[in-house]
Design an enzyme around this catalytic site. Structure first.
Site, PDB file in Angstrom:
ATOM      1  CB  CYS A   1     -10.090   4.831  -0.159  1.00 15.01           C
ATOM      2  SG  CYS A   1      -8.667   5.732   0.508  1.00 15.01           S
ATOM      3  CB  THR A   2      -6.257   1.744   2.377  1.00 18.00           C
ATOM      4  OG1 THR A   2      -5.916   3.144   1.852  1.00 18.00           O
ATOM      5  CG2 THR A   2      -5.682   0.773   1.100  1.00 18.00           C
ATOM      6  CG  HIS A   3      -6.490   5.882   4.527  1.00 18.24           C
ATOM      7  ND1 HIS A   3      -5.668   5.171   3.816  1.00 18.24           N
ATOM      8  CD2 HIS A   3      -5.970   6.658   5.624  1.00 18.24           C
ATOM      9  CE1 HIS A   3      -4.488   5.636   3.952  1.00 18.24           C
ATOM     10  NE2 HIS A   3      -4.551   6.368   5.126  1.00 18.24           N
TER      11      HIS A   3
ATOM     12  CD  GLU B   1      -2.467   9.429   6.124  1.00 15.92           C
ATOM     13  OE1 GLU B   1      -2.009  10.273   5.816  1.00 15.92           O
ATOM     14  OE2 GLU B   1      -2.234   8.222   5.296  1.00 15.92           O
TER      15      GLU B   1
ATOM     16  CB  CYS C   1      -2.674   1.152  -2.520  1.00 17.29           C
ATOM     17  SG  CYS C   1      -2.851   2.941  -2.966  1.00 17.29           S
ATOM     18  CG  ASN C   2      -9.298   0.823  -3.388  1.00 19.80           C
ATOM     19  OD1 ASN C   2     -10.348   0.666  -4.111  1.00 19.80           O
ATOM     20  ND2 ASN C   2      -9.184   0.516  -2.340  1.00 19.80           N
TER      21      ASN C   2
ATOM     22  CE1 TYR D   1       2.995   5.333  -3.357  1.00 23.08           C
ATOM     23  CE2 TYR D   1       1.855   3.393  -4.473  1.00 23.08           C
ATOM     24  CZ  TYR D   1       3.000   3.854  -3.711  1.00 23.08           C
ATOM     25  OH  TYR D   1       3.953   3.403  -3.283  1.00 23.08           O
ATOM     26  N   GLY D   2      -2.761   8.749  -3.959  1.00 21.00           N
ATOM     27  CA  GLY D   2      -4.188   9.164  -4.387  1.00 21.00           C
ATOM     28  C   GLY D   2      -4.083  10.514  -5.200  1.00 21.00           C
TER      29      GLY D   2
ATOM     30  CG  ASP E   1      -1.798   1.421   1.265  1.00 23.06           C
ATOM     31  OD1 ASP E   1      -2.370   1.698   0.473  1.00 23.06           O
ATOM     32  OD2 ASP E   1      -1.971   1.972   2.291  1.00 23.06           O
ATOM     33  CB  SER E   2       0.251   4.767  -0.587  1.00 23.13           C
ATOM     34  OG  SER E   2      -0.960   4.783  -0.131  1.00 23.13           O
TER      35      SER E   2
HETATM   36  N1  DGL Z   1      -3.946   3.721  -0.058  1.00 18.16           N
HETATM   37  C1  DGL Z   1      -4.739   4.651  -0.745  1.00 18.16           C
HETATM   38  C2  DGL Z   1      -5.941   4.154  -1.576  1.00 18.16           C
HETATM   39  O1  DGL Z   1      -6.350   3.258  -1.033  1.00 18.16           O
HETATM   40  C3  DGL Z   1      -5.177   5.995  -0.056  1.00 18.16           C
HETATM   41  C4  DGL Z   1      -3.947   6.831   0.597  1.00 18.16           C
HETATM   42  C5  DGL Z   1      -2.890   7.484  -0.774  1.00 18.16           C
HETATM   43  O2  DGL Z   1      -3.606   8.342  -1.249  1.00 18.16           O
HETATM   44  O3  DGL Z   1      -2.029   7.074  -0.803  1.00 18.16           O
HETATM   45  O4  DGL Z   1      -6.271   4.945  -2.283  1.00 18.16           O
END
Ligand code: DGL
Length: 263
Positions: free
Chosen positions: A180-182, A148, A69-70, A38-39, A6-7
């Site tokens: 999204c992961t979060h 976060e 990570c999506n 990453y988003g 993941d990011s």
């Molecule tokens: N892990 C990213 C996602 O699931 C969210 C955090 C990011 O933007 O890196 O899209």
């Protein structure tokens, strides 16, 4: 080992879901905290990072990769699947399958980062299964920083959630994908705001269920994954906030091993 990247540490929601469904398998996790988020990055950059992350996990013994990570899954899945000769899973396809089955009125909402939403991947995949579906997407760039920062019960967060979800509510979606992961960490706030009758799909749960079925049906691959040894968590940077988020997700202290790589 099951390699997950993941990011950052948000992807631990996926690691946690896999741990719960497949407790005897061990996980090797990489969170790219030095280069997160990453988003908000371009597809080209996300693909480059994803290739490096996968190479790192394979070098540590991963025999199967999960893109948690999506944002990475939305732009890099095909490249990774074509670049490595081990199975590469991602969080989008299982969530799409679940959404199509869950929706009664054919109206599905999707929330995610800018990278995920602008890739249009959810709409493309949903319509490939059933072209009569209508997909309403909304990028929610403030959700990740709110999680976060630990603002998961603040009135401001509730207000922002309502604001992002209102357009989807107005379209009368009966299913909402958390792309999204979060976002699973905001589930308790999202549910009452999108409406109790809307089915909310957590892509980490859908992914874990999919992986479980795959391993049951592919014992040859399942046998290559070591079991009952210790899971390991690597990150490209360590911050207090990340340690707190990891603890929140797992409900226990997680050792984050710092590695330096990539550029
Ligand atoms: N892990 C990213 C996602 O699931 C969210 C955090 C990011 O933007 O890196 O899209």
């Amino acid at each position: 080992m099951i390699g997950i990247f993941d990011s950052g540490v948000g992807g631990m929601t996926v690691a946690r879901a896999i741990e719960k469904k497949l407790p005897s398998y061990n996980i090797i996790y990489f969170g790219d905290l030095a280069r997160t988020p990453y988003g908000s990055k371009s597809a080209e950059t996300i693909i480059r990072y994803s290739l490096q992350n996968t190479e790192f996990l394979i070098s540590k013994g991963a025999k199967l990769i999960v893109i948690a990570c999506n944002s990475a899954a939305s732009v890099a899945s095909n490249v990774l699947q074509n670049s490595f000769d081990i199975p590469v899973f991602e969080v989008i396809t299982p969530a799409v399958s679940e959404a199509v089955v869950a929706s009664q009125n054919g109206k599905v909402g999707v929330v995610g980062t800018r990278a995920t939403i602008s890739s249009n991947i959810y709409e493309t995949e949903i319509k490939a299964i059933d072209s009569s579906f209508q997909v309403f997407s909304k990028d929610c760039p403030l959700f990740v920083p709110l999680v976060e920062e630990g603002w998961i019960n603040k009135p401001e967060t509730k207000m922002i959630i309502r604001r992002y979800l209102t357009p989807l509510k107005q379209k009368a979606v009966d299913t909402l994908v958390l792309g999204c992961t979060h976002y699973p960490l905001l589930l308790h706030l999202i549910k009452p705001r999108i409406g109790k009758r809307v089915k909310v799909i957590d892509s980490s749960e859908a992914m874990a269920e999919n992986l479980k079925n795959f391993l049951e049906n592919n014992p040859g691959i399942a046998d290559t994954l070591s079991q009952n040894v210790e899971s390991r968590y690597y990150v490209s940077d360590v911050t207090e906030a990340a340690m707190a988020t990891a603890k929140k997700i797992f409900g226990r202290q997680v050792d984050l091993n710092r590695v330096a790589f990539g550029s």
